[in-house]
Scaffold this motif. Structure first.
Motif, mmCIF file in Angstrom:
data_model
loop_
_atom_site.group_PDB
_atom_site.id
_atom_site.type_symbol
_atom_site.label_atom_id
_atom_site.label_comp_id
_atom_site.label_asym_id
_atom_site.label_seq_id
_atom_site.Cartn_x
_atom_site.Cartn_y
_atom_site.Cartn_z
ATOM 1 N N THR A 1 30.816 25.179 36.292
ATOM 2 C CA THR A 1 29.772 26.066 36.815
ATOM 3 C C THR A 1 29.290 25.583 38.178
ATOM 4 O O THR A 1 28.693 26.343 38.941
ATOM 5 C CB THR A 1 28.592 26.122 35.837
ATOM 6 O OG1 THR A 1 28.125 24.786 35.575
ATOM 7 C CG2 THR A 1 29.005 26.771 34.518
ATOM 8 N N ASP A 2 29.515 24.324 38.512
ATOM 9 C CA ASP A 2 29.144 23.740 39.805
ATOM 10 C C ASP A 2 30.397 23.602 40.663
ATOM 11 O O ASP A 2 31.333 22.883 40.307
ATOM 12 C CB ASP A 2 28.491 22.375 39.571
ATOM 13 C CG ASP A 2 27.948 21.769 40.867
ATOM 14 O OD1 ASP A 2 28.088 22.415 41.925
ATOM 15 O OD2 ASP A 2 27.413 20.654 40.807
ATOM 16 N N VAL B 1 41.242 25.556 43.708
ATOM 17 C CA VAL B 1 39.953 25.894 43.113
ATOM 18 C C VAL B 1 39.789 27.407 43.223
ATOM 19 O O VAL B 1 39.818 27.971 44.334
ATOM 20 C CB VAL B 1 38.800 25.167 43.840
ATOM 21 C CG1 VAL B 1 37.461 25.522 43.205
ATOM 22 C CG2 VAL B 1 39.032 23.668 43.834
ATOM 23 N N VAL B 2 39.598 28.083 42.103
ATOM 24 C CA VAL B 2 39.554 29.549 42.050
ATOM 25 C C VAL B 2 38.264 29.983 41.348
ATOM 26 O O VAL B 2 37.922 29.449 40.286
ATOM 27 C CB VAL B 2 40.775 30.124 41.316
ATOM 28 C CG1 VAL B 2 40.709 31.645 41.266
ATOM 29 C CG2 VAL B 2 42.067 29.673 41.973
ATOM 30 N N GLY B 3 37.582 30.971 41.925
ATOM 31 C CA GLY B 3 36.402 31.525 41.283
ATOM 32 C C GLY B 3 35.121 31.192 42.019
ATOM 33 O O GLY B 3 35.092 30.334 42.910
ATOM 34 N N GLU B 4 34.032 31.873 41.629
ATOM 35 C CA GLU B 4 32.734 31.673 42.244
ATOM 36 C C GLU B 4 31.707 31.155 41.234
ATOM 37 O O GLU B 4 31.293 30.004 41.295
ATOM 38 C CB GLU B 4 32.238 32.980 42.873
ATOM 39 C CG GLU B 4 33.098 33.483 44.025
ATOM 40 C CD GLU B 4 33.128 32.525 45.216
ATOM 41 O OE1 GLU B 4 32.146 31.768 45.398
ATOM 42 O OE2 GLU B 4 34.113 32.540 45.965
ATOM 43 N N ALA C 1 42.608 37.226 45.545
ATOM 44 C CA ALA C 1 41.611 37.821 46.449
ATOM 45 C C ALA C 1 41.890 39.298 46.704
ATOM 46 O O ALA C 1 40.972 40.092 46.962
ATOM 47 C CB ALA C 1 41.584 37.051 47.771
ATOM 48 N N VAL C 2 43.184 39.685 46.626
ATOM 49 C CA VAL C 2 43.558 41.086 46.837
ATOM 50 C C VAL C 2 43.526 41.888 45.542
ATOM 51 O O VAL C 2 43.017 43.010 45.471
ATOM 52 C CB VAL C 2 44.957 41.180 47.495
ATOM 53 C CG1 VAL C 2 45.341 42.644 47.734
ATOM 54 C CG2 VAL C 2 44.987 40.394 48.792
#
Length: 314
Positions: A145-146, A166-169, A308-309
């Motif tokens: 989560t961080d 690293v993938v995701g927000e 991302a696409v």
């Protein structure tokens, strides 16, 4: 002569012979005995009458019961015989017939030409749907989560010669390997388990947005799956045939011939794909394992640009 009997002499052939009256009495006595025995014998008519009377004395309920029970017993016996015979036929005759005729009607009959031709459009549409839905499998080294903590762990993995992105927000995932399917990644996952805290193999499926699937993207998907498969096979100490290397080269030429649209994510995607191909060809010549790790790193970077696409399906 005795006083109780009279003696009479009779000449027979010139000789006198005695003849008494006792004999008739004896004969008469025997006749009387025979007549008494005849009277004592049962008369046929009388015995028939007695049997008839006994039958008449039987209850009508008993007669009705006998009339019903006998047909019922006969019916049960016939049912048992028929059932036993049918069971014997089912257990013995029918299985033998099946054993001697393995082909069914559908397999024995030839398929008409129209049916063969009509099956082609269905197969073609299924292949198009499979091509439109791009899927791959990855080894995931954790979800955070961080983002800072995820980036710190990613640097730790890279120091151990493990490729990582690293993938995701909101939920940040670390991908450390990519292949066509889960089974293909099992071998190198055992090796990565010794260096990473925990690993998990998962499949990724992407949303199909036709407006963004440019020709360069479609050509890149085929090339991507080939490079992912070959690099994983080589990392697992497997062998790649000459024909597979030729197919790889042909698909690379197809992506090179396509126009790259003015989109930063797609540009990065194509750039990482070309670099991965060059690293793989370099390994074919030099057989240096770090080139395979770099190939996987470039493929993971290309996957990040692809995400991302085309967003991942939930």
């Amino acid at each position: 002569m005795d006083k109780h009997s009279r003696k009479i002499t009779v000449k027979i052939n010139g000789k006198e012979r005695p003849f008494t009256t006792d004999k008739p009495k004896h004969i008469e006595t025997n006749v009387n005995i025979l007549e008494k025995e005849k009277e004592a014998e049962p008369r046929p008519y009388a015995s028939f009458q007695q049997k008839k009377k006994k039958r008449e004395k039987r209850s009508p309920i008993t007669g009705a019961f006998n009339a019903r029970i006998k047909p019922a017993i006969f019916s049960i016996a016939m049912a048992i015989m028929i059932g036993t015979g049918f069971g014997f036929i089912v257990l013995n005759v029918i299985p033998k017939q099946k054993a001697h005729s393995p082909q069914t009607l559908e397999t024995a009959l030839p398929i008409p030409m129209e049916s063969k031709n009509s099956a082609k459009p269905a197969a073609k549409s299924a292949n198009e749907a499979a091509a439109a839905s791009f899927t791959v499998s990855v080894i995931q080294a954790g979800v955070f989560t961080d983002r800072e903590a995820a980036s710190a762990y990613a640097r730790q993995l890279q120091s151990s010669s493990i490729p990582v992105v690293v993938v995701g927000e909101k939920q940040v995932a670390l991908f450390i390997a990519v292949g066509n399917d889960k089974q293909q990644l099992q071998a190198i996952n055992e090796w990565y388990k010794q260096k990473a805290h925990s690993t998990y193999i998962k499949s990724l499926s992407f949303a199909n947005i036709n407006s963004k699937r440019k020709p360069v993207i479609k050509a890149g998907e085929t090339l991507y799956r080939q490079m992912a498969a070959i690099s994983v096979i080589l990392l697992g100490k497997g062998k790649v045939s000459i024909e597979d290397w030729k197919k790889l080269e042909n698909h690379y030429q197809q992506i090179r011939s396509q126009t790259v649209p003015n989109d930063d994510d797609i540009k990065r995607y194509v750039s990482h794909m070309k670099t991965a191909y060059n690293m793989l060809i370099a390994y074919k010549t030099n057989q240096r394992e770090e080139l395979l790790q770099k190939t996987q790193q470039e493929l993971l970077e290309a996957l990040k640009s692809y995400i991302a696409v085309f967003p991942l399906r939930s």
